[in-house]
Design a protein around this motif. Structure first.
Motif: not given
Length: 861
Positions: A752-753, A769-773, A780-781, A799-808
């Motif tokens: 839930x992080x 680690x960034x990609x795995x997270x 994760x935002x 490479x695929x942050x466009x399809x994830x919640x990660x923004x910063x």
């Protein structure tokens, strides 16, 4: 001899002689009981007609408070065997369920009535989480004897059987891991297509996501045949899907078309998006006025707009916070599908790093640019009814787009553009000039708001104080970190805005002169953090605004030389949250009347001093005290133990860089004090002695933690990491500085992080680690790392942050990692605060990826 209630006998006689009864909710139950006893069929029919008419309106507005009497009516109907009235009661409670859960007597509703209500096809709730919370509240208020009772042969599991009605797969992940997992076995919930297979926190993501995302139709057919997955009825006025990352376009359509669930999609043409898949026909929910879809980044713009056009064309409020996949240009599509829209929220979590005197942007570079998609349909008339618009954190917003939006939304009264870094002073001014004398709420924190914008804002709000009513004046003004403003501009703004209720000017050049120019008496929120105001000016404001609830003067160094001189003189204050540093002491604590107000939150920063005596008295100040944060304070075991023992309702405890003798005994006080209610615990540079066993103790005494920070705890090892991952599944914010050989257990245990800091943890993180997270932590935002912790001395860009919640993502780099960033050990636990060279900031928005280099180490606020 039969003794009976006289008014009931009179009503029965009236029914027998053909009179029309004027019933109230309190009369129905005794009349029904008497009608059955004496066999008066006309009275039974009258009761049935009244219940059917009063409880089926979809909005309970009876002066008799009909919901309060509904349980007694149902119980009487059950005892007398009038099943038709029982059905009407169940239907009435189902339709009005969202209002019923707010009633204190909700916990006294009979179990079988609640069962019938939840199972009713017209059950109307705002969200699956609202339903689950209501059932948990009801269950937790039942006695142990009733919980264990077997009510009927068909409900042999007892009261927990009602949880089978909850659709676990449509609850927010953080709610499941933070609210349910610590207290309830997941086996008491329906596990859908998994059959009898056990469900644990480790595989909850697989269950909640896999079935819905891969094949939504198959999931609905197998698990909820004939029932909508997302509970929508003709009575629905509000739907809230916040945090449900599972929501996609197909799920919205197939759930809305529950009545045609097993039929094939209609083959008629799609006039809005001809190239899109054909969806089934769905009903129109004309009563639906509010739709919230926050933190749902899987749904695509075209699917959403098409569903809105078909399902709720009369929508008034649309909230799409933290949906970065939705471009700002979606407003052009919304003009066609929701022409009546009055409130639109497209804000995203912003991260403002250009703080004057603290950090300096050295270089900015756009690495990747994604094509900006626009709706296939457009109307020139825009959103003529839109009154409130939030674009907070939209760093891709340009002057041209902003002004174009202004022309399309002529009725705007509230705008939030905080964090829109690309907007210029002239661009904001041009926008404001479109709205003369109409703004009530304006927020522009962290933007280039300057002299031109200041003049335009004065033009956009009434300046004739004598002829302006409060309802037509500016009531909210947020200009935090607007460094382009000079003192004379702030004086002009405050001089002509006497009706402000919310004023925030942190990190600006506001001074005493500007505050003395303000003549308002309606302030509820005042934020002057890191400014040059003195206690004399703050005293002037407080004396005139006795209803002030939030006061923030942290970092105001002039408060130390010119303290607060407030004299209560019998005047009562309503302060609920105080954030102060310089100028706060035990004497000022008393002079401000904090000992007699309804204080709920206290934050003491650098320069402030609060004694143990004052800390111990907090429990006597307010029984609802919930938040305490101490930074650079001298505290002791005695004060901490007393405070933790008395403040049993405390939700947040933050101790940062505090001095004094805090021992293991203070940690153990959580067991008998506030541990069960604590949701946030930050221990930074205050417990260097903490060991893995202490973390294990905290995991049992504070099971409900959602935010956790252990910094400077150099005795902790990887065992603590495994304890955190296995005990606190509901964490959504975690900050650690411990020795470890990797963090893979976090990716499996803390799913839930949303915010994750790992600083100086020793070389144990892989380069990916960034990609795995981003893959394993769907919520994760924000992610903050140090390059010195990477096994490969660097972290690969995802490479695929466009399809994830990660923004910063913030990646701190050190001057000489080999010398300064040694892994922390018991023998070598000193901290090198000057080792950081700079921070790489990666930010994604709908336009692409922007990389910046900042010459200091950054941390998320």
């Amino acid at each position: 001899m039969v003794k009976w209630d006289t008014p009931t006998i009179f009503m029965l006689l009236q029914c027998m002689h053909g009179f029309n009864l004027s019933l109230s909710s309190s009369m129905v139950a005794p009349l029904l009981q008497g009608a059955v006893f004496f066999g008066v069929e006309s009275a039974i029919s009258a009761c049935e007609d009244w219940v059917a008419s009063m409880f089926h309106t979809g909005s309970n507005q009876s002066n008799d408070n009909t919901l309060v009497c509904l349980p007694s009516i149902w119980t009487t109907a059950s005892d007398t065997g009038v099943t038709s009235i029982m059905e009407h009661c169940a239907k009435g409670l189902a339709i009005n369920f969202a209002e019923a859960v707010l009633w204190e007597g909700f916990v006294d509703i009979p179990f079988l009535l609640l069962w019938a209500c939840v199972d009713h096809p017209e059950l109307t709730v705002h969200s699956e989480m609202q339903l689950c919370n209501a059932l948990l509240r009801w269950y937790e208020n039942q006695t142990e004897e009733l919980r264990l009772a077997e009510l009927t042969k068909h409900l042999c599991e007892g009261y927990t059987s009602i949880f089978k009605k909850i659709q676990l797969s449509l609850l927010p992940i953080e709610f499941i891991l933070g609210r349910l997992v610590p207290k309830y076995p997941l086996e008491i919930f329906e596990v859908g297509t998994r059959g009898e297979e056990s469900l644990s926190a480790a595989n909850i993501l697989e269950y909640c996501f896999a079935s819905i995302l891969k094949s939504p139709l198959e999931f609905l057919q197998k698990s909820w045949v004939g029932k909508p997955a997302i509970r929508l009825t003709r009575h629905s006025q509000e739907v809230d899907l916040s945090g449900c990352q599972q929501v996609t376009g197909p799920l919205l359509f197939w759930s809305s078309a529950a009545c045609n669930l097993l039929s094939k999609p209609s083959r008629k043409s799609n006039p809005l998006f001809p190239h899109k898949p054909l969806w089934p026909d769905i009903p129109c929910f004309e009563n639906l006025k509010t739709f919230t879809l926050s933190r749902c980044w899987r749904i695509q713009e075209e699917d959403l707009c098409e569903w809105l056009a078909a399902a709720c064309p009369k929508l008034l409020i649309l909230r799409l916070q933290d949906c970065p996949q939705l471009a700002i240009s979606i407003y052009t599509s919304l003009s066609a599908c929701c022409p009546l829209l009055e409130v639109l929220d497209l804000s995203v979590t912003e991260e403002i790093v250009e703080m004057k005197g603290a950090v300096t942007v050295q270089k900015s570079q756009v690495l990747v640019v994604y094509p900006v998609t626009h709706g296939s349909y457009n109307k020139s008339d825009g959103l003529p009814n839109l009154k409130e618009l939030s674009l907070r954190g939209r760093s891709e917003l340009s002057d041209g787009m902003f002004n174009s939006l202004g022309y399309k939304c002529p009725a705007l009264q509230a705008v939030d553009i905080s964090g829109c870094s690309q907007l210029t002073d002239s661009g904001i001014a041009t926008f404001l000039n479109l709205y003369p004398n109409c703004f009530k709420d304006f927020r522009a924190a962290g933007t280039s708001f300057g002299p031109a914008s200041s003049r335009a804002l004065l033009h956009a709000v009434p300046v004739d104080v004598a002829s302006t009513s409060k309802n037509h004046a500016l009531q909210t003004l947020d200009l935090d970190k607007c460094f382009g403003l000079e003192e004379k501009h702030l004086i002009q703004l405050l001089k002509y805005q006497p009706f402000l209720a919310y004023l925030s000017m942190a990190y600006t050049c506001v001074s005493d002169t500007a505050l003395f120019a303000f003549s308002g008496t309606d302030l509820l929120h005042l934020n002057l953090r890191e400014t040059q105001v003195s206690g004399r000016a703050v005293t002037h404001i407080m004396a005139k605004n006795s209803r002030l609830k939030v006061l923030n003067t942290r970092g105001c160094t002039q408060m130390a030389t010119n303290n607060l001189e407030l004299q209560c003189d019998g005047q009562s204050f309503q302060l609920e949250e105080v954030i102060m540093g310089w100028g706060l002491s035990d004497s000022s604590f008393k002079s401000m009347g904090l000992g007699s107000c309804r204080l709920q939150s206290l934050t003491v920063g650098v320069g402030g001093t609060v004694s143990n005596t004052t800390l111990r008295s907090l429990s006597h100040i307010s029984s609802t005290f919930k938040h305490i944060s101490l930074c650079f304070q001298v505290i002791s075991d005695e004060g901490m133990m007393s405070m933790l023992q008395e403040l049993k309702g405390l939700h947040t405890l933050e101790l940062r860089h505090c001095l004094g003798q805090i021992s293991r005994e203070s940690i153990r006080m959580f067991k008998g004090g506030c541990g069960l209610n604590l949701t946030c615990l930050r221990l930074e540079r205050v417990t260097p002695w903490m060991e893995d066993s202490d973390v294990l103790l905290l995991s049992s005494t504070c099971p409900g933690l959602c935010r956790l920070s252990f910094v400077g705890c150099h005795c902790l090892t990887s065992d603590s990491l495994r304890i955190i991952a296995s005990k606190w599944h509901g964490l959504y914010e975690l900050k650690l500085e411990i020795t470890m050989d990797g963090a893979s257990c976090l990716l499996l245990g803390c799913q839930a992080l949303q915010v994750l800091h790992l600083r100086h943890t020793g070389k144990g993180l892989s380069g990916s680690f960034i990609q795995d997270s981003s893959m394993h932590l769907p919520l994760l935002q924000k992610l903050a790392l140090d390059t010195c912790d990477s096994v490969e001395k660097l972290f690969n860009k995802p490479t695929n942050t466009r399809y994830s919640a990660l923004r910063v993502v913030q990646i701190a780099r050190c001057h000489q990692p080999s010398l300064f960033c040694l892994p922390s050990t018991r023998a070598n636990h000193h901290y090198f605060g000057q080792c950081h060279k700079d921070t790489i900031v990666l930010e994604w928005n709908t336009c692409g990826l922007k990389r910046r280099f900042v010459n200091e180490r950054l941390c998320f606020s």
